[in-house]
Write an enzyme that holds these catalytic residues in place. Structure first.
Site, PDB file in Angstrom:
ATOM      1  N   CYS A   1      -2.297  24.597  46.595  1.00 48.77           N
ATOM      2  CA  CYS A   1      -0.924  24.613  47.112  1.00 48.77           C
ATOM      3  C   CYS A   1      -0.211  23.284  46.872  1.00 48.77           C
ATOM      4  O   CYS A   1       1.003  23.255  46.614  1.00 48.77           O
ATOM      5  CB  CYS A   1      -0.923  24.957  48.601  1.00 48.77           C
TER       6      CYS A   1
ATOM      7  N   HIS B   1      -1.942  21.388  53.707  1.00 51.15           N
ATOM      8  CA  HIS B   1      -1.353  22.547  53.027  1.00 51.15           C
ATOM      9  C   HIS B   1       0.138  22.247  52.953  1.00 51.15           C
ATOM     10  O   HIS B   1       0.742  21.832  53.955  1.00 51.15           O
ATOM     11  CB  HIS B   1      -1.581  23.841  53.811  1.00 51.15           C
TER      12      HIS B   1
END
Length: 164
Positions: free
Chosen positions: A108, A38
């Site tokens: 993301c 992430h």
């Protein structure tokens, strides 16, 4: 001569698996993955990231993921906070709206890569952006894809558009 202000741009990298990918990926996928990544862009004193509800922000390192596992210095930009927010609002209204998230194809890391290029002209590291195709190229990745496609990652923060 007028001096243009410059702002540092950082990439925060988190391992969503907290080390489990490194341990389990050889067994499950037949290849080594160092993490399930992430990422977020940190600029103007805030951390910005794309999740299932759209573009969110928070104070740097304050998501439930804790502190990032690593931080990459992407350089600096002359893009002011006001101009950056205008840019993010245009992304939120188009390609990074709340209904646009996809774990493998529009996530993301896609967001961080696009924003990094806008701010600094640099891409984020390829080991992060190549991860979805690495997973999907394995038989187990193909079996898991229907399940994984339904997963939406949301580590918190406030939506930049004010929506909940």
């Amino acid at each position: 001569m007028d001096q243009t202000e410059s702002y540092p741009v950082k990439l925060y990298i988190y391992d969503m698996s907290r080390g489990m990918a490194r341990q389990l990926s050889p067994l499950m996928l037949g290849r080594q993955l160092d993490g399930i990544w992430h990422t977020a862009i940190v600029i103007h004193g805030k951390e910005f990231f794309f999740v299932g509800e759209g573009i969110n922000n928070c104070p740097p390192g304050s998501t439930p993921l804790g502190q990032p596992g690593s931080v990459v210095d992407l350089g600096s930009t002359e893009v002011s906070a006001e101009l950056f927010m205008d840019y993010l609002m245009s992304l939120a209204a188009s390609t990074y709206g709340r209904d646009k998230y996809n774990l493998f194809e529009h996530n993301c890391n896609t967001f961080s890569d696009e924003v990094a290029q806008f701010l600094t002209g640099k891409k984020i590291p390829s080991y992060i952006t190549d991860l979805p195709s690495e997973v999907l190229s394995t038989p187990f990745g193909q079996i898991l894809r229907p399940l994984l496609d339904s997963i939406v990652i949301n580590p918190g923060g406030s939506n930049i558009t004010g929506q909940r």
